[in-house]
Design an enzyme around this catalytic site. Sequence first.
Site, mmCIF file in Angstrom:
data_model
loop_
_atom_site.group_PDB
_atom_site.id
_atom_site.type_symbol
_atom_site.label_atom_id
_atom_site.label_comp_id
_atom_site.label_asym_id
_atom_site.label_seq_id
_atom_site.Cartn_x
_atom_site.Cartn_y
_atom_site.Cartn_z
ATOM 1 N N CYS A 1 -0.417 8.825 1.376
ATOM 2 C CA CYS A 1 0.719 9.712 1.616
ATOM 3 C C CYS A 1 0.718 10.223 3.053
ATOM 4 O O CYS A 1 -0.314 10.226 3.727
ATOM 5 C CB CYS A 1 0.665 10.907 0.653
ATOM 6 S SG CYS A 1 0.786 10.468 -1.089
ATOM 7 N N ASP B 1 5.907 -5.593 11.815
ATOM 8 C CA ASP B 1 6.479 -4.939 10.634
ATOM 9 C C ASP B 1 7.637 -4.024 11.028
ATOM 10 O O ASP B 1 7.676 -2.849 10.655
ATOM 11 C CB ASP B 1 5.408 -4.154 9.888
ATOM 12 C CG ASP B 1 5.806 -3.841 8.447
ATOM 13 O OD1 ASP B 1 6.774 -4.462 7.959
ATOM 14 O OD2 ASP B 1 5.162 -2.992 7.814
#
Length: 454
Positions: free
Chosen positions: A168, A280
């Site tokens: 997270c 990415d």
Amino acid sequence: MKKLLLLLLIPIWVFSSPLFAAPLDVKPDPPVSDPLLPTEKDPFFKNSSDIIAHSPDVAEVKVVHHHDLNKKILIALVVSSSLLGGILLLLSCFSIYRLKRLKKCNEKSGQSSDNAKGISFGPILEKFGSLKIGGKKGSIAAIEYQLLVAATNNFEEGNILGEGGLGCVYKACFNENFHAAVKKIYAGGQEVEREFENEVQSLSKIQHQNIVSLLGYCIHGEARFLVYEMMENGSLEFHLHGPSHRSTLTWHVRMKIALDVARGLEYLHESCNPPLIHRDIKSSNILLDSHFNAKLNTLVQLSDFGLATTGGNSNKTNIKLSGTLGYVAPEYLLDGKLTDKSDVYAFGVILLELLMGRRPVEKVDETQCQSIVTWAMPQLTDRSKLPNIVDPAIKNTMDLKHLYQVAAIAVLCVQPEPSYRPLITDVLHSFIPLVPVDLGGSLRVTEPVLSTFV
């Protein structure tokens, strides 16, 4: 102090020395008259002192009055006093200056101790104040775990900004003037830890206005943490596909985002040594600050240990494939060939998202998905159909000529053959005339565009 006393005594010694004392006037007496022939001016045997005074064998001694001696001593005292006064004045000024300097330093150190918890991260954090760190390697800070716990309120669920496959991202409040994002990554092993630290140092050297800045890191047990600058407006993915229904992203803002991303990629491809490939590029890795300036998030690559260097053709068997479905270039997906043109392909997909507001891959039915490239390509080259596939949030808000130009750039970027795709530098120069001056381009508009989204 001894030198000072010596300076004070020199003038007194000089003026009181024999050279400056009252001189004794010593000179031979002029010839005297014959004592047997006295004259009127010299009475014969006036007194006994006259005999001594006028003796032909004794020099006449005349004593100068004390008035001249007192005058010279007075001058010496005045000069000495003046010098002493000047020196004391200089000493007083120097003492006052030192006191002010010490007071200012004490005030600064007091403020630092009140507002901070240690020393500074380095040049990146000069504007934020100081934070306590556990150590330093190169230009990046190793942050104490307890500081991260305090800043995130023990990684409270309410501070979660986003979630990924490896952990997270939390909002961290280090003090009232400095907020940052903390990404928590789970991985273990001594080899992984060493590789992680090396990659952190490599990424810390990447400094550009359109790339998210890495501020620090922490290793605690099997967890690794990255601390990077806070991007108040979240990701491009959130604004395009989230609950805001894309209302905040006007045409001009979207063009600004595309320009910012192109600038960040150009820096990686052209300015880094060796040149780097992001691998990415996607809307969730494009972050927006409070003024909707877009920055590439290169820190996500730490999960795969690093941005790739440009090395020509790589074989699928010796390269770890990374990326996100819908953004990955065909040659990379099929053959493992990774070049800077792979990033250009992903940039083209981002342009299609900005134009149409659609996700890169969408479900056609329960068993089949379709990429935005496959769906849009036939309509991008047809000027009559192109306005119909534009995102409704920006439809009829742009110059059609600009729309055609952006569509043409997107078509070139997503070409299946890498050699047909443009360099990111060429893409960058194509976007500058499409972005208003207020947003970093060269387009002149009649009304300021910043007010439309700030």
